[in-house]
Design a protein around this motif. Sequence first.
Motif, PDB file in Angstrom:
ATOM      1  N   GLU A  52      -7.317  -3.306 -42.306  1.00 23.51           N
ATOM      2  CA  GLU A  52      -6.160  -4.103 -42.727  1.00 23.51           C
ATOM      3  C   GLU A  52      -6.328  -5.568 -42.326  1.00 23.51           C
ATOM      4  OE1 GLU A  52      -2.651  -5.524 -44.299  1.00 23.51           O
ATOM      5  OE2 GLU A  52      -3.872  -3.782 -44.825  1.00 23.51           O
ATOM      6  N   VAL A  53      -6.881  -5.833 -41.145  1.00 26.98           N
ATOM      7  CA  VAL A  53      -7.148  -7.218 -40.721  1.00 26.98           C
ATOM      8  C   VAL A  53      -8.076  -7.888 -41.732  1.00 26.98           C
ATOM      9  CG1 VAL A  53      -8.337  -8.630 -38.973  1.00 26.98           C
ATOM     10  CG2 VAL A  53      -6.732  -6.845 -38.263  1.00 26.98           C
ATOM     11  N   VAL A  54      -9.140  -7.208 -42.121  1.00 22.16           N
ATOM     12  CA  VAL A  54     -10.105  -7.771 -43.059  1.00 22.16           C
ATOM     13  C   VAL A  54      -9.482  -7.922 -44.447  1.00 22.16           C
ATOM     14  CG1 VAL A  54     -12.341  -7.403 -44.184  1.00 22.16           C
ATOM     15  CG2 VAL A  54     -12.076  -6.945 -41.728  1.00 22.16           C
ATOM     16  N   ARG A  55      -8.712  -6.941 -44.874  1.00 23.63           N
ATOM     17  CA  ARG A  55      -8.039  -7.040 -46.169  1.00 23.63           C
ATOM     18  C   ARG A  55      -7.095  -8.243 -46.169  1.00 23.63           C
ATOM     19  NH1 ARG A  55      -3.742  -7.176 -48.657  1.00 23.63           N
ATOM     20  NH2 ARG A  55      -2.542  -6.910 -46.771  1.00 23.63           N
ATOM     21  N   ARG A  56      -6.316  -8.378 -45.114  1.00 23.92           N
ATOM     22  CA  ARG A  56      -5.367  -9.494 -45.017  1.00 23.92           C
ATOM     23  C   ARG A  56      -6.100 -10.839 -45.034  1.00 23.92           C
ATOM     24  NH1 ARG A  56      -1.787 -10.878 -39.780  1.00 23.92           N
ATOM     25  NH2 ARG A  56      -0.909 -12.815 -40.572  1.00 23.92           N
ATOM     26  N   PHE A  57      -7.208 -10.945 -44.314  1.00 21.75           N
ATOM     27  CA  PHE A  57      -7.981 -12.185 -44.308  1.00 21.75           C
ATOM     28  C   PHE A  57      -8.454 -12.531 -45.721  1.00 21.75           C
ATOM     29  CE2 PHE A  57     -11.684 -14.854 -43.888  1.00 21.75           C
ATOM     30  CZ  PHE A  57     -11.358 -15.714 -42.851  1.00 21.75           C
ATOM     31  N   ASN A  58      -8.984 -11.539 -46.424  1.00 25.83           N
ATOM     32  CA  ASN A  58      -9.494 -11.781 -47.775  1.00 25.83           C
ATOM     33  C   ASN A  58      -8.409 -12.237 -48.731  1.00 25.83           C
ATOM     34  OD1 ASN A  58     -12.504 -11.034 -48.415  1.00 25.83           O
ATOM     35  ND2 ASN A  58     -11.836  -9.750 -46.720  1.00 25.83           N
ATOM     36  N   ILE A  59      -7.251 -11.617 -48.670  1.00 23.28           N
ATOM     37  CA  ILE A  59      -6.174 -11.957 -49.601  1.00 23.28           C
ATOM     38  C   ILE A  59      -5.427 -13.204 -49.152  1.00 23.28           C
ATOM     39  CG2 ILE A  59      -4.033 -11.154 -50.678  1.00 23.28           C
ATOM     40  CD1 ILE A  59      -6.746  -9.748 -51.589  1.00 23.28           C
ATOM     41  N   GLU A  60      -4.969 -13.231 -47.917  1.00 23.73           N
ATOM     42  CA  GLU A  60      -4.124 -14.344 -47.470  1.00 23.73           C
ATOM     43  C   GLU A  60      -4.907 -15.628 -47.209  1.00 23.73           C
ATOM     44  OE1 GLU A  60      -1.031 -14.140 -47.880  1.00 23.73           O
ATOM     45  OE2 GLU A  60      -0.988 -11.983 -48.193  1.00 23.73           O
ATOM     46  N   VAL A  61      -6.123 -15.515 -46.693  1.00 22.47           N
ATOM     47  CA  VAL A  61      -6.900 -16.713 -46.352  1.00 22.47           C
ATOM     48  C   VAL A  61      -7.783 -17.150 -47.519  1.00 22.47           C
ATOM     49  CG1 VAL A  61      -8.623 -17.696 -44.786  1.00 22.47           C
ATOM     50  CG2 VAL A  61      -6.814 -16.195 -43.888  1.00 22.47           C
ATOM     51  N   ILE A  62      -8.697 -16.276 -47.955  1.00 23.30           N
ATOM     52  CA  ILE A  62      -9.641 -16.683 -49.000  1.00 23.30           C
ATOM     53  C   ILE A  62      -8.918 -16.882 -50.329  1.00 23.30           C
ATOM     54  CG2 ILE A  62     -11.709 -16.073 -50.290  1.00 23.30           C
ATOM     55  CD1 ILE A  62     -12.621 -14.461 -47.812  1.00 23.30           C
ATOM     56  N   GLN A  63      -8.156 -15.891 -50.755  1.00 22.89           N
ATOM     57  CA  GLN A  63      -7.510 -15.971 -52.073  1.00 22.89           C
ATOM     58  C   GLN A  63      -6.338 -16.951 -52.075  1.00 22.89           C
ATOM     59  OE1 GLN A  63      -6.863 -12.366 -54.503  1.00 22.89           O
ATOM     60  NE2 GLN A  63      -4.671 -12.855 -54.356  1.00 22.89           N
ATOM     61  N   ASN A  64      -5.443 -16.842 -51.093  1.00 23.56           N
ATOM     62  CA  ASN A  64      -4.205 -17.625 -51.126  1.00 23.56           C
ATOM     63  C   ASN A  64      -4.267 -18.927 -50.330  1.00 23.56           C
ATOM     64  OD1 ASN A  64      -3.092 -15.588 -52.726  1.00 23.56           O
ATOM     65  ND2 ASN A  64      -2.277 -14.498 -50.964  1.00 23.56           N
ATOM     66  N   GLY A  65      -5.292 -19.103 -49.501  1.00 30.90           N
ATOM     67  CA  GLY A  65      -5.460 -20.353 -48.762  1.00 30.90           C
ATOM     68  C   GLY A  65      -4.429 -20.608 -47.683  1.00 30.90           C
ATOM     69  N   ARG A  66      -3.917 -19.572 -47.070  1.00 31.37           N
ATOM     70  CA  ARG A  66      -2.861 -19.716 -46.057  1.00 31.37           C
ATOM     71  C   ARG A  66      -3.454 -20.018 -44.681  1.00 31.37           C
ATOM     72  NH1 ARG A  66       0.567 -15.097 -48.725  1.00 31.37           N
ATOM     73  NH2 ARG A  66       1.654 -16.405 -50.248  1.00 31.37           N
ATOM     74  N   GLU A  67      -3.293 -21.244 -44.256  1.00 34.60           N
ATOM     75  CA  GLU A  67      -3.877 -21.696 -42.995  1.00 34.60           C
ATOM     76  C   GLU A  67      -3.272 -20.986 -41.784  1.00 34.60           C
ATOM     77  OE1 GLU A  67      -5.240 -25.805 -40.762  1.00 34.60           O
ATOM     78  OE2 GLU A  67      -3.871 -25.929 -42.471  1.00 34.60           O
ATOM     79  N   ALA A  68      -1.984 -20.705 -41.809  1.00 33.39           N
ATOM     80  CA  ALA A  68      -1.348 -20.009 -40.685  1.00 33.39           C
ATOM     81  C   ALA A  68      -1.973 -18.633 -40.495  1.00 33.39           C
ATOM     82  CB  ALA A  68       0.159 -19.901 -40.909  1.00 33.39           C
ATOM     83  N   ASP A  69      -2.243 -17.931 -41.585  1.00 30.86           N
ATOM     84  CA  ASP A  69      -2.890 -16.621 -41.489  1.00 30.86           C
ATOM     85  C   ASP A  69      -4.321 -16.766 -40.973  1.00 30.86           C
ATOM     86  OD1 ASP A  69      -0.988 -14.531 -42.475  1.00 30.86           O
ATOM     87  OD2 ASP A  69      -0.930 -15.870 -44.201  1.00 30.86           O
ATOM     88  N   PHE A  70      -5.014 -17.820 -41.399  1.00 27.18           N
ATOM     89  CA  PHE A  70      -6.362 -18.064 -40.900  1.00 27.18           C
ATOM     90  C   PHE A  70      -6.351 -18.157 -39.372  1.00 27.18           C
ATOM     91  CE2 PHE A  70      -9.542 -21.054 -39.355  1.00 27.18           C
ATOM     92  CZ  PHE A  70     -10.712 -20.445 -39.788  1.00 27.18           C
ATOM     93  N   HIS A  71      -5.465 -18.981 -38.837  1.00 24.29           N
ATOM     94  CA  HIS A  71      -5.408 -19.159 -37.384  1.00 24.29           C
ATOM     95  C   HIS A  71      -4.970 -17.879 -36.668  1.00 24.29           C
ATOM     96  CE1 HIS A  71      -6.526 -23.323 -37.498  1.00 24.29           C
ATOM     97  NE2 HIS A  71      -5.595 -23.553 -38.405  1.00 24.29           N
ATOM     98  N   ALA A  72      -4.094 -17.114 -37.296  1.00 22.38           N
ATOM     99  CA  ALA A  72      -3.631 -15.861 -36.690  1.00 22.38           C
ATOM    100  C   ALA A  72      -4.731 -14.801 -36.656  1.00 22.38           C
ATOM    101  CB  ALA A  72      -2.421 -15.328 -37.457  1.00 22.38           C
ATOM    102  N   LEU A  73      -5.650 -14.858 -37.625  1.00 22.58           N
ATOM    103  CA  LEU A  73      -6.660 -13.813 -37.758  1.00 22.58           C
ATOM    104  C   LEU A  73      -8.033 -14.194 -37.205  1.00 22.58           C
ATOM    105  CD1 LEU A  73      -5.751 -12.655 -41.364  1.00 22.58           C
ATOM    106  CD2 LEU A  73      -5.348 -11.409 -39.230  1.00 22.58           C
ATOM    107  N   MET A  74      -8.203 -15.424 -36.767  1.00 22.56           N
ATOM    108  CA  MET A  74      -9.516 -15.909 -36.330  1.00 22.56           C
ATOM    109  C   MET A  74      -9.535 -16.102 -34.814  1.00 22.56           C
ATOM    110  SD  MET A  74     -12.530 -16.813 -37.514  1.00 22.56           S
ATOM    111  CE  MET A  74     -12.146 -16.761 -39.243  1.00 22.56           C
ATOM    112  N   ALA A  75     -10.446 -15.421 -34.132  1.00 18.82           N
ATOM    113  CA  ALA A  75     -10.603 -15.608 -32.687  1.00 18.82           C
ATOM    114  C   ALA A  75     -11.160 -17.011 -32.434  1.00 18.82           C
ATOM    115  CB  ALA A  75     -11.539 -14.555 -32.121  1.00 18.82           C
TER     116      ALA A  75
END
Length: 136
Positions: free
Chosen positions: A7-30
Amino acid sequence: MSADNKEVVRRFNIEVIQNGREADFHALMAPDFVNHAAPQGMPNGPDSMWHTFQNVLRPALSNLVVTIHDQIAEGDKVTTRKTIRGVHTGTLLGVPATGRDVAISVIDIVRVQDGRYAEHWGLNTLTNVLASLSRA
């Protein structure tokens, strides 16, 4: 745990790569994330990943969509086979817009730690895509 990591990887692919959501990027990236697939001599930390999506792919490909075909999780690693699609409406790594549909095939492995991307390894067909666009 495997389902949570997928689910973490799915969320990264959709919210970060596809949708460009910076907040999700920071939440999901160590903060100590390492991208083992970064080109030699190039930065391989979290900011380099954001740069790739936000400053390379997203401006060049309109209607960007990530389709996840397969995910396999074992331990703290998730392997994903996916396609990143879009219309080539902006310059992509020096190749001027062609208006053509683009499909980049990707297989990547992500090590997830505490619900965040800790490490990444990957292969993709971007080089082949660029070569075909250059011949257009």
